[in-house]
Scaffold this motif. Structure first.
Motif, PDB file in Angstrom:
ATOM      1  N   PHE A 131       0.817  -1.226  -0.149  1.00 56.29           N
ATOM      2  CA  PHE A 131       0.107  -0.086  -0.067  1.00 56.29           C
ATOM      3  C   PHE A 131       0.812   1.298  -0.050  1.00 56.29           C
ATOM      4  CE2 PHE A 131      -2.200   3.457   2.327  1.00 56.29           C
ATOM      5  CZ  PHE A 131      -3.392   3.596   1.676  1.00 56.29           C
ATOM      6  N   ALA A 132       1.977   1.160   0.827  1.00 56.92           N
ATOM      7  CA  ALA A 132       2.987   2.377   0.894  1.00 56.92           C
ATOM      8  C   ALA A 132       3.561   2.783  -0.340  1.00 56.92           C
ATOM      9  CB  ALA A 132       3.833   2.302   2.048  1.00 56.92           C
ATOM     10  N   ILE A 133       3.894   1.608  -0.821  1.00 56.20           N
ATOM     11  CA  ILE A 133       4.800   1.620  -2.134  1.00 56.20           C
ATOM     12  C   ILE A 133       3.931   2.053  -3.373  1.00 56.20           C
ATOM     13  CG2 ILE A 133       6.069   0.596  -4.084  1.00 56.20           C
ATOM     14  CD1 ILE A 133       7.344  -0.911  -1.706  1.00 56.20           C
ATOM     15  N   GLY A 134       2.458   1.715  -3.437  1.00 54.26           N
ATOM     16  CA  GLY A 134       1.589   2.134  -4.530  1.00 54.26           C
ATOM     17  C   GLY A 134       1.253   3.514  -4.077  1.00 54.26           C
ATOM     18  N   LEU A 135       0.903   3.900  -3.103  1.00 52.56           N
ATOM     19  CA  LEU A 135       0.474   5.264  -2.784  1.00 52.56           C
ATOM     20  C   LEU A 135       1.784   6.244  -2.975  1.00 52.56           C
ATOM     21  CD1 LEU A 135      -1.579   7.082  -1.422  1.00 52.56           C
ATOM     22  CD2 LEU A 135      -0.395   6.709   0.669  1.00 52.56           C
ATOM     23  N   THR A 136       2.865   5.778  -2.881  1.00 45.87           N
ATOM     24  CA  THR A 136       4.053   6.770  -3.010  1.00 45.87           C
ATOM     25  C   THR A 136       4.266   6.660  -4.376  1.00 45.87           C
ATOM     26  OG1 THR A 136       4.929   6.249  -0.958  1.00 45.87           O
ATOM     27  CG2 THR A 136       6.208   7.222  -2.382  1.00 45.87           C
ATOM     28  N   SER A 137       4.104   5.781  -5.077  1.00 45.41           N
ATOM     29  CA  SER A 137       4.560   5.852  -6.648  1.00 45.41           C
ATOM     30  C   SER A 137       3.355   6.807  -7.345  1.00 45.41           C
ATOM     31  CB  SER A 137       4.497   4.678  -7.442  1.00 45.41           C
ATOM     32  OG  SER A 137       3.230   3.811  -7.149  1.00 45.41           O
ATOM     33  N   GLY A 138       2.218   6.412  -7.054  1.00 48.13           N
ATOM     34  CA  GLY A 138       0.896   7.187  -7.277  1.00 48.13           C
ATOM     35  C   GLY A 138       1.169   8.784  -7.023  1.00 48.13           C
ATOM     36  N   MET A 139       1.479   9.029  -6.049  1.00 48.96           N
ATOM     37  CA  MET A 139       1.553  10.536  -5.584  1.00 48.96           C
ATOM     38  C   MET A 139       3.121  11.129  -6.433  1.00 48.96           C
ATOM     39  SD  MET A 139      -0.620  11.301  -3.421  1.00 48.96           S
ATOM     40  CE  MET A 139       0.091  12.604  -2.305  1.00 48.96           C
ATOM     41  N   TYR A 140       3.770  10.270  -6.752  1.00 47.81           N
ATOM     42  CA  TYR A 140       5.016  10.844  -7.345  1.00 47.81           C
ATOM     43  C   TYR A 140       4.526  11.246  -8.930  1.00 47.81           C
ATOM     44  CZ  TYR A 140       9.385  10.769  -9.855  1.00 47.81           C
ATOM     45  OH  TYR A 140      10.638  11.265 -10.820  1.00 47.81           O
ATOM     46  N   LEU A 141       3.735   9.989  -9.457  1.00 53.76           N
ATOM     47  CA  LEU A 141       3.336  10.444 -10.761  1.00 53.76           C
ATOM     48  C   LEU A 141       2.473  11.637 -10.667  1.00 53.76           C
ATOM     49  CD1 LEU A 141       2.691   6.545 -11.841  1.00 53.76           C
ATOM     50  CD2 LEU A 141       4.418   8.257 -12.709  1.00 53.76           C
ATOM     51  N   TYR A 142       1.438  11.875  -9.927  1.00 54.33           N
ATOM     52  CA  TYR A 142       0.720  13.109  -9.916  1.00 54.33           C
ATOM     53  C   TYR A 142       1.683  14.190  -9.803  1.00 54.33           C
ATOM     54  CZ  TYR A 142      -2.862  16.087  -8.767  1.00 54.33           C
ATOM     55  OH  TYR A 142      -3.803  17.329  -8.595  1.00 54.33           O
ATOM     56  N   GLU A 143       2.468  14.193  -9.077  1.00 56.19           N
ATOM     57  CA  GLU A 143       3.433  15.583  -8.805  1.00 56.19           C
ATOM     58  C   GLU A 143       4.080  15.746 -10.155  1.00 56.19           C
ATOM     59  OE1 GLU A 143       3.150  17.699  -6.303  1.00 56.19           O
ATOM     60  OE2 GLU A 143       1.614  16.594  -5.507  1.00 56.19           O
ATOM     61  N   SER A 144       4.595  14.711 -10.762  1.00 57.77           N
ATOM     62  CA  SER A 144       5.196  14.809 -11.681  1.00 57.77           C
ATOM     63  C   SER A 144       4.620  15.235 -13.258  1.00 57.77           C
ATOM     64  CB  SER A 144       6.413  13.715 -12.180  1.00 57.77           C
ATOM     65  OG  SER A 144       5.422  12.750 -12.582  1.00 57.77           O
ATOM     66  N   LEU A 171      -2.282   1.772  -7.990  1.00 58.22           N
ATOM     67  CA  LEU A 171      -2.734   0.346  -8.001  1.00 58.22           C
ATOM     68  C   LEU A 171      -2.050  -0.630  -8.628  1.00 58.22           C
ATOM     69  CD1 LEU A 171      -6.606   1.462  -8.206  1.00 58.22           C
ATOM     70  CD2 LEU A 171      -5.563   0.705  -6.341  1.00 58.22           C
ATOM     71  N   PHE A 172      -1.621  -0.444  -9.659  1.00 53.59           N
ATOM     72  CA  PHE A 172      -0.881  -1.572 -10.479  1.00 53.59           C
ATOM     73  C   PHE A 172       0.365  -1.997  -9.352  1.00 53.59           C
ATOM     74  CE2 PHE A 172       2.400  -2.740 -13.467  1.00 53.59           C
ATOM     75  CZ  PHE A 172       1.795  -4.404 -13.799  1.00 53.59           C
ATOM     76  N   ILE A 173       1.268  -0.688  -9.174  1.00 54.69           N
ATOM     77  CA  ILE A 173       2.369  -1.049  -8.602  1.00 54.69           C
ATOM     78  C   ILE A 173       2.268  -1.701  -7.273  1.00 54.69           C
ATOM     79  CG2 ILE A 173       4.523   0.162  -7.545  1.00 54.69           C
ATOM     80  CD1 ILE A 173       4.148   1.963 -10.031  1.00 54.69           C
ATOM     81  N   GLY A 174       1.314  -1.002  -6.567  1.00 48.30           N
ATOM     82  CA  GLY A 174       0.957  -2.127  -5.225  1.00 48.30           C
ATOM     83  C   GLY A 174       0.581  -3.157  -5.246  1.00 48.30           C
ATOM     84  N   GLY A 175      -0.153  -3.654  -6.292  1.00 44.02           N
ATOM     85  CA  GLY A 175      -0.604  -5.188  -6.361  1.00 44.02           C
ATOM     86  C   GLY A 175       0.630  -6.033  -7.004  1.00 44.02           C
TER      87      GLY A 175
END
Length: 150
Positions: free
Chosen positions: A29-42, A54-58
């Motif tokens: 969950f933490a890795i998926g949330l962090t990667s999603g937030m990073y993509l949004y911020e970029s 969701l894909f990365i967390g799964g």
């Protein structure tokens, strides 16, 4: 009055079940949330960020189960299990502490319940990454046979 009490208990049970599952899958969950937030911020957009998170967390959750299943060297299996169980135990500690403090328990009871929550949720994360829940279902190749025929 009866139905409102019933719906309240059902809602609290559902929230505790969600909290338990989020704590067990703390690392994915933490890795998926962090990667999603990073993509949004970029600047990748909301939809792509949510789908990728969701894909990365799964993927991280499946990767842990796959690696634990395929690797035979015990120290590496221990390391993989701890990588998934320790963040879950920390999340379980804080979740149980929050629930115990909400119930206004004594300091000793809060500490005991917090450590108990950490052990239970960390152990559940270890069991899920190691596939213990599927061991009994998959171990018998001939489920129609009795014990005498083996």
């Amino acid at each position: 009055m009866f139905f409102s009490t019933l719906f309240t208990l059902f809602g609290l049970g559902a929230l505790c079940w969600i909290l338990f599952n989020l704590a067990v899958y703390a690392l994915p969950f933490a890795i998926g949330l962090t990667s999603g937030m990073y993509l949004y911020e970029s600047g990748q957009g909301v939809f792509l960020s949510i789908i990728a998170g969701l894909f990365i967390g799964g993927f991280v959750a499946a990767l842990g189960e796959f690696a634990f299943d395929r690797i035979r060297w015990a120290p590496l299996k221990l390391t993989i299990g701890l990588i998934y169980a320790v963040p879950a135990g920390i999340a379980g500690f804080h979740a149980a502490k929050g629930l115990a403090e909400f119930g206004s328990a004594s300091d000793a009871a809060v500490t005991f319940l917090s450590w108990l929550g950490a052990l239970i949720i960390g152990g559940t994360a270890w069991a899920r990454v190691s596939g213990w829940s599927e061991v009994n279902a998959m171990s018998d190749q001939h489920p129609h046979r009795s014990f005498d025929e083996h």
